[in-house]
Scaffold this motif. Structure first.
Motif, short mmCIF file in Angstrom:
data_model
loop_
_atom_site.label_atom_id
_atom_site.label_comp_id
_atom_site.label_asym_id
_atom_site.label_seq_id
_atom_site.Cartn_x
_atom_site.Cartn_y
_atom_site.Cartn_z
N ARG A 25 56.91 90.28 47.08
CA ARG A 25 56.29 91.24 46.16
C ARG A 25 54.93 91.70 46.64
O ARG A 25 54.22 92.42 45.93
CB ARG A 25 56.19 90.63 44.76
N GLY A 26 54.52 91.27 47.82
CA GLY A 26 53.29 91.77 48.41
C GLY A 26 52.03 90.97 48.14
O GLY A 26 50.94 91.39 48.54
N TYR A 27 52.15 89.84 47.46
CA TYR A 27 50.97 89.02 47.17
C TYR A 27 50.49 88.29 48.43
O TYR A 27 51.27 88.00 49.35
CB TYR A 27 51.27 87.99 46.09
N THR A 28 49.21 87.96 48.43
CA THR A 28 48.67 87.00 49.38
C THR A 28 48.79 85.62 48.74
O THR A 28 48.49 85.45 47.56
CB THR A 28 47.19 87.30 49.68
N VAL A 29 49.29 84.65 49.49
CA VAL A 29 49.60 83.34 48.92
C VAL A 29 48.83 82.24 49.65
O VAL A 29 48.77 82.21 50.88
CB VAL A 29 51.11 83.04 49.00
N ARG A 30 48.26 81.36 48.87
CA ARG A 30 47.65 80.13 49.38
C ARG A 30 48.42 78.98 48.76
O ARG A 30 48.74 79.01 47.57
CB ARG A 30 46.18 80.06 48.98
N THR A 31 48.73 77.96 49.54
CA THR A 31 49.46 76.83 48.97
C THR A 31 48.79 75.53 49.37
O THR A 31 48.19 75.43 50.45
CB THR A 31 50.94 76.81 49.39
N THR A 32 48.84 74.53 48.49
CA THR A 32 48.19 73.25 48.76
C THR A 32 49.16 72.28 49.41
O THR A 32 50.35 72.25 49.10
CB THR A 32 47.65 72.62 47.47
#
Length: 343
Positions: A25-32
């Motif tokens: 969907r075009g988001y920038t994602v950060r994951t832990t």
């Protein structure tokens, strides 16, 4: 799209699919991650099914430690709190589930509120809305399960207590940050990794021929892809703020799941068991077997459950359970996650 979303627990089954749904969907994602050494494996598994992998970054954070959560949420418009402990039952240590689930959730929420996150969507469990089994009441979002009810194992108790603590915290200290919870049934579907499989192990065991006889148990099935999409919808839908949503599709008995796998997997399904384990025998052995004791209250019960709210408010439209379990099994076979990898 310039908005950044934090997804907790990036090595998890549900979390990876949430990352996929967000990237698409075009988001920038950060994951832990607890261990950043796993970042490469997570990145590769997601890149195999999604473009936009350049928009995925990683942050080091542990549910049992305050360090790193402030940095992880900084600059994020939304947080999907998916991470939850999946170990501890073998040792009989209920606290190995409950403390990380409850305390970890509060760490995520505190950091999110301090950072001014717009909305947090938390993954809970359908069991948190389940009434006593003999009550005849329907599981829906107005119900709150009793953590002392003997039908619940340590994992489900941890979900009940974590969600209760989360709502209490957000009601008193949430400030402008909105909060939503998603309550999935048994999560199956294609795997992106054989790590942290959770309920998917049920399918893997069946393909590998375990157990040799099937207890009379059933599950409200939800596909991980549908669940991930529901999280993303709940993240931004105005009507989702301050609400709980049960995410479940078809109810399937283990015998029905096994028959479906036998019929659809061809030669790969030849080990799937077909014979039923007598319920009377399970009840007899349950007090003596730690692995059977949590099952005894659920034997033969198709407890009523409604996901009508998610369908009506968020357009939730789960795919057929038969398709989900077959896709799950096929992906496990391809990944060697059943103990019987494809040659």
């Amino acid at each position: 799209m310039n908005e950044t979303v934090l997804v907790t627990g990036g090595t998890g089954f549900v979390a990876r699919w949430c990352i996929v749904a967000l990237l698409k969907r075009g988001y920038t994602v950060r994951t832990t991650l607890r261990d950043l050494a796993k970042a490469g494996a997570v990145r590769r598994s997601i890149a195999a099914v999604s473009d936009g992998i350049d928009r995925l970054t990683f942050a080091k954070a542990d549910l049992m430690n305050d360090d790193g959560w402030g940095e992880a949420v900084t600059g994020c418009a939304y947080v999907l709190h998916v991470a939850s402990p999946l170990g501890g039952v073998a040792s009989g240590d209920r606290d190995a589930y409950i403390r990380p689930a409850r305390e970890g959730t509060l760490r995520v929420l505190r950091a999110s509120v301090e950072a001014g996150v717009r909305r947090v969507v938390m993954t809970s469990a359908a069991a948190t809305a389940r009434p006593p089994l003999k009550s005849g009441l329907v599981s829906d979002e107005t119900r709150w399960a009793d953590p002392d009810d003997p039908q619940f194992d340590a994992y489900r108790v941890s979900k009940i207590l974590a969600e209760r603590a989360a709502w209490k915290f957000m009601e008193s200290e949430g400030r402008a940050t909105e909060f939503t919870t998603v309550l999935p049934g048994a999560v199956f579907g294609p795997v992106l990794s054989t790590e942290n499989l959770g309920s998917v192990k049920i399918i893997g065991d069946l393909v590998a021929g375990r157990p040799r006889r099937l207890p009379r148990l059933g599950f409200w099935v939800v596909d991980v892809r549908d669940l991930a999409d529901l999280h993303v919808t709940a993240m931004t839908a105005p009507a989702a703020a301050g609400e709980r949503f049960i995410a479940a599709g078809d109810f399937m008995w283990m015998e029905e799941i096994a028959a479906t796998l036998r019929a659809k997997l061809g030669a790969e399904g030849h080990k799937v068991p077909t014979r039923r384990l007598p319920t009377a025998l399970v009840r007899l052995l349950a007090p003596l077997r730690s692995d059977l004791k949590p099952l005894a209250p659920l034997l033969g019960r198709q407890f009523p459950l409604s996901s009508e709210k998610a369908r009506r408010v968020l357009g939730f439209a789960p795919r057929p359970g038969r398709n989900t379990v077959v896709d799950c099994a096929a992906s496990l076979i391809g990944a060697g996650g059943t103990g019987s990898p494809r040659a």
